[in-house]
Design an enzyme around this catalytic site. Structure first.
Site, PDB file in Angstrom:
ATOM      1  N   HIS A 271     -35.497 -32.059 -47.446  1.00  0.00           N
ATOM      2  CA  HIS A 271     -34.450 -32.809 -46.515  1.00  0.00           C
ATOM      3  C   HIS A 271     -34.538 -32.198 -44.970  1.00  0.00           C
ATOM      4  O   HIS A 271     -34.546 -31.173 -44.971  1.00  0.00           O
ATOM      5  CB  HIS A 271     -32.996 -32.577 -47.039  1.00  0.00           C
TER       6      HIS A 271
ATOM      7  N   ASP B 203     -29.246 -41.425 -52.874  1.00  0.00           N
ATOM      8  CA  ASP B 203     -28.738 -39.965 -52.440  1.00  0.00           C
ATOM      9  C   ASP B 203     -27.793 -39.388 -53.695  1.00  0.00           C
ATOM     10  O   ASP B 203     -28.417 -38.808 -54.625  1.00  0.00           O
ATOM     11  CB  ASP B 203     -27.960 -39.828 -51.333  1.00  0.00           C
ATOM     12  N   ASP B 204     -26.657 -39.701 -53.723  1.00  0.00           N
ATOM     13  CA  ASP B 204     -25.552 -39.341 -54.804  1.00  0.00           C
ATOM     14  C   ASP B 204     -24.725 -40.540 -54.921  1.00  0.00           C
ATOM     15  O   ASP B 204     -23.504 -40.506 -54.556  1.00  0.00           O
ATOM     16  CB  ASP B 204     -24.756 -38.028 -54.220  1.00  0.00           C
TER      17      ASP B 204
ATOM     18  N   GLU C  55     -30.839 -34.737 -41.547  1.00  0.00           N
ATOM     19  CA  GLU C  55     -29.717 -35.466 -42.096  1.00  0.00           C
ATOM     20  C   GLU C  55     -28.699 -35.182 -41.153  1.00  0.00           C
ATOM     21  O   GLU C  55     -27.983 -36.040 -40.486  1.00  0.00           O
ATOM     22  CB  GLU C  55     -29.380 -34.942 -43.733  1.00  0.00           C
TER      23      GLU C  55
ATOM     24  N   HIS D  52     -35.012 -41.001 -53.350  1.00  0.00           N
ATOM     25  CA  HIS D  52     -34.236 -40.111 -52.996  1.00  0.00           C
ATOM     26  C   HIS D  52     -32.761 -40.171 -53.676  1.00  0.00           C
ATOM     27  O   HIS D  52     -31.998 -40.916 -53.509  1.00  0.00           O
ATOM     28  CB  HIS D  52     -33.841 -40.164 -51.645  1.00  0.00           C
TER      29      HIS D  52
ATOM     30  N   HIS E 119     -30.388 -37.513 -56.311  1.00  0.00           N
ATOM     31  CA  HIS E 119     -30.080 -36.228 -56.973  1.00  0.00           C
ATOM     32  C   HIS E 119     -29.292 -36.484 -58.241  1.00  0.00           C
ATOM     33  O   HIS E 119     -28.176 -37.289 -58.066  1.00  0.00           O
ATOM     34  CB  HIS E 119     -29.124 -35.469 -55.810  1.00  0.00           C
TER      35      HIS E 119
HETATM   36  N1  ADE Z   1     -27.664 -32.380 -52.449  1.00  0.00           N
HETATM   37  C1  ADE Z   1     -27.104 -33.361 -52.976  1.00  0.00           C
HETATM   38  N2  ADE Z   1     -27.120 -34.356 -52.066  1.00  0.00           N
HETATM   39  C2  ADE Z   1     -27.381 -33.755 -50.747  1.00  0.00           C
HETATM   40  C3  ADE Z   1     -27.537 -34.197 -49.446  1.00  0.00           C
HETATM   41  N3  ADE Z   1     -27.282 -35.633 -49.014  1.00  0.00           N
HETATM   42  N4  ADE Z   1     -28.070 -33.468 -48.642  1.00  0.00           N
HETATM   43  C4  ADE Z   1     -28.285 -32.200 -48.782  1.00  0.00           C
HETATM   44  N5  ADE Z   1     -28.285 -31.676 -49.950  1.00  0.00           N
HETATM   45  C5  ADE Z   1     -27.782 -32.601 -51.186  1.00  0.00           C
HETATM   46 ZN    ZN Z   2     -30.102 -36.025 -50.594  1.00  0.00          ZN
END
Ligand code: ADE
Ligand code: ZN
Length: 349
Positions: free
Chosen positions: A208, A289-290, A211, A28, A30
């Protein structure tokens, strides 16, 4: 927990060393969320894009998020510097080098083509640059890498179908599809038909769900989208029947502790429910994630959530193993990764 491997007792002071050393699969990430501010400014310069921030420091200071949407607004602005095939390649290579330092050996990269095609960047440019980086990742970093195309759920079903149509020539470079962006108000049902088509095309499906959104979105990701993995899924704890379903069907959850903290899902990492998910028998994994936006890559996620919540070596083994078992790779590669995971744990006996 369901493994037969005899996990050694590792004293708390050696746990960080073990967490760093264990081979990992990241499921996971992005890839647009791996763009560090320095690279955003370098690409802006290279492409003549004007950013609404004076410098790297001003951009970093804007990373104070209150919820998912407050992050997404900045994340999409950051992605606006990506124009050429080389940009997508360079972004992904920067991630692979960083991930290799954390002993990531397998990575499945989410990418958001609609963020780019909406600005006139062709699908060929996006997929071409990312695919070339995935090939280089194996040679340069020893990472097996693949791509998962994500549909933006705040856009329409028609938009998603158009994106799938544009991606058809590149399906041999994509292992699956996902669903991301603003969750609440955009339930999985909106994408039932496009996900059904992706299934017919032989693509893996993930989404997703849970969350920020309710457990009902996790149910429909499973039952309507036929999702094989749930990205995040941490809201499942509010629904005991769902917890039983996720555990008995061994549905992987790709949990992202630092993301959850920075987006105020669990403002205090000590309150994170990763341990509760594992102890209830769910197939949880740890992911970043990011990472450029949430203050940490894989090892930071492991180290910080373990320190904050008091998880131990058995949890570490289960998380590591779950990720390999949940990955979309060949059985031979999976067994090789698990054998190396076992060897690292054995070396801590
Ligand atoms: N796009 C990038 N990060 C995300 C996240 N945590 N939740 C949903 N969309 C995303
Ligand atoms: Zn994500």
């Amino acid at each position: 927990m369901t493994t037969t491997f005899d996990v050694p007792d590792v004293p708390a002071e050696r746990l960080p060393e073990l967490l760093r050393a264990m081979p990992k699969a990241e499921l996971h990430i992005h890839i647009e969320g791996s763009l560090e501010p320095e690279l955003i400014f370098a690409l802006a310069e290279r492409n003549g894009v004007k950013l609404p921030y004076a410098d790297v420091q001003a951009l970093r200071e804007a990373y104070a998020f209150t919820d998912l949407q407050s992050f997404l607004d900045i994340y999409y602005a950051g992605a606006s510097v990506l124009l050429q095939e080389q940009d997508f390649h360079d972004m992904a290579m920067a991630y692979f080098r960083r991930a290799a330092a954390d002993n990531v050996v397998h990575a499945e990269l989410f990418f958001d083509p609609q963020t780019h095609t909406a600005r006139g960047v062709p699908m060929a440019t996006v997929v071409g640059g990312l695919h070339r980086a995935c090939q280089n990742a194996k040679v340069e970093c020893g990472i097996d890498a693949s791509l998962i195309l994500c549909f933006l759920r705040h856009l329409s079903e028609a938009d998603a179908f158009e994106t799938l149509q544009e991606a058809l020539p590149y399906l041999d470079r994509i292992v699956g599809v996902g669903l991301d962006s603003s969750e609440v108000g955009h339930p999985p049902e909106k994408f039932a038909r496009v996900f059904a088509r992706c299934g017919e095309l032989g693509l893996h499906r993930v989404a997703h769900a849970g969350e920020e959104g309710p457990p009902a979105y996790i149910w429909s990701a499973l039952d309507v989208l036929q999702a094989e993995r749930i990205d995040h899924g941490v809201q499942a704890v509010h629904d005991p029947a769902l917890m039983r379903r996720l555990a008995s069907a061994r549905i992987p959850l790709t949990v992202c502790p630092l993301s959850n903290q920075k987006l105020c899902v669990f403002p205090d990492l000590a309150e994170h429910n990763l341990g509760a998910l594992l102890d209830a028998g769910l197939m949880a994994t740890v992911n970043s994630d990011d990472p450029a936006y949430f203050g940490g890559y894989m090892n930071d996620n492991f180290l910080q959530v373990f320190a904050a919540t008091g998880l131990d070596a058995r949890h570490a083994y289960q998380l590591g193993r779950n990720a390999f078992e949940a990955s979309f790779t060949s059985d031979a590669a999976r067994q090789g990764h698990i054998a190396r995971l076992d060897a690292v744990f054995d070396s801590f006996r």
